[in-house]
Motif scaffolding. Structure first.
Motif, mmCIF file in Angstrom:
data_model
loop_
_atom_site.group_PDB
_atom_site.id
_atom_site.type_symbol
_atom_site.label_atom_id
_atom_site.label_comp_id
_atom_site.label_asym_id
_atom_site.label_seq_id
_atom_site.Cartn_x
_atom_site.Cartn_y
_atom_site.Cartn_z
ATOM 1 N N ARG A 1 0.875 -1.179 0.000
ATOM 2 C CA ARG A 1 0.000 0.000 0.000
ATOM 3 C C ARG A 1 0.911 1.227 0.000
ATOM 4 N N THR B 1 0.086 14.156 1.686
ATOM 5 C CA THR B 1 -0.059 13.193 0.591
ATOM 6 C C THR B 1 -0.131 13.924 -0.745
ATOM 7 N N PHE C 1 -2.104 9.372 -3.829
ATOM 8 C CA PHE C 1 -2.355 8.092 -3.165
ATOM 9 C C PHE C 1 -2.537 7.014 -4.228
ATOM 10 N N ARG D 1 -10.521 12.998 -6.991
ATOM 11 C CA ARG D 1 -10.950 14.177 -6.218
ATOM 12 C C ARG D 1 -9.841 15.235 -6.254
ATOM 13 N N LEU E 1 -1.341 -0.787 7.522
ATOM 14 C CA LEU E 1 -2.493 -0.450 8.363
ATOM 15 C C LEU E 1 -2.501 -1.313 9.612
ATOM 16 N N ALA F 1 -1.909 3.839 11.120
ATOM 17 C CA ALA F 1 -1.006 3.330 10.088
ATOM 18 C C ALA F 1 0.454 3.538 10.482
ATOM 19 N N TYR G 1 4.162 3.953 8.739
ATOM 20 C CA TYR G 1 4.656 4.338 7.414
ATOM 21 C C TYR G 1 6.149 4.070 7.316
#
Ligand code: ATP
Ligand code: MG
Length: 179
Positions: free
Chosen positions: A8, A47, A50, A122, A161, A166, A168
């Motif tokens: 991910r 971010t 993604f 978006r 996750l 989360a 990273y």
């Protein structure tokens, strides 16, 4: 590591310690009024694009895309505090999205799309999430936000996750041009 494992991943801006400290402090202050769960200091980020789950063999393509982006470094000013009632998120945001940031996010998203990676449609919203599960109906403490962030590189991050939030891992860092 099995080859078919999914990773991910996302592209992001990752602040160095002094900038992260200032975001952390803003989160700490807001937490007193809005409650919720603070993002840990070492996880604070912005971010850019993604991507989501990709198989291990496609990670090299992502590194290639990042290396193909040659854009100048830029400075950001975070001057807005924003609570999204619907998602219970508290953000630090920039009222002016600097052209350098827009260019970088657009370049990455366009190249990802062209290479058939799944990206978000978006509109890009430059923000750093500071609190989850925030009570946005509460008033924020008085005071202005002013965090200057000189951006000199961007990163590819793997997200793992976990119930407590989360974890990273920065996989690689690419410098932006400094003249
Ligand atoms: P959790 O999902 O456990 O709350 P998280 O959202 O921090 O943790 P990820 O879901 O892996 O971790 O997301 C990594 C980053 O990408 C975060 O900044 C998140 O806001 C952003 N992100 C996640 N999903 C999307 C998406 N569909 N579109 C745009 N950005 C996303
Ligand atoms: Mg998430």
């Amino acid at each position: 590591m099995p080859q078919d494992r999914q990773h991910r991943v996302f592209f992001a801006l990752w602040p160095e310690d002094e900038v992260a400290r200032q975001f952390d402090e803003a989160g700490h202050l807001a937490h007193r009024s809005l409650g919720g769960r603070r993002m840990r200091r070492e996880t604070l980020h912005l971010t850019l694009a993604f991507i989501g789950d990709v198989p291990a063999e496609r990670l090299a393509e992502l590194r290639g895309i990042a290396s193909s982006v040659r854009l100048p470094a830029f400075d950001l000013l975070f001057d807005r505090r924003h609570c999204l009632a619907r998602r219970k998120l508290f953000w630090a945001a920039a009222s002016i999205v600097s052209p350098g940031l827009r260019e970088l996010a657009t370049a990455l998203n366009e190249r990802l799309k062209a290479a058939d990676f799944r990206t978000e449609d978006r509109p890009f919203a430059a923000h750093v999430t500071l609190l989850r599960h925030a009570r946005c109906d509460k008033a924020l403490p008085a005071g202005d936000l002013r965090i200057e962030w000189p951006v000199r590189d961007f990163v590819l991050v793997e997200s793992e996750l976990r119930p407590e939030g989360a974890g990273y891992r920065v996989l690689q860092r690419w410098p932006l041009d400094q003249t």
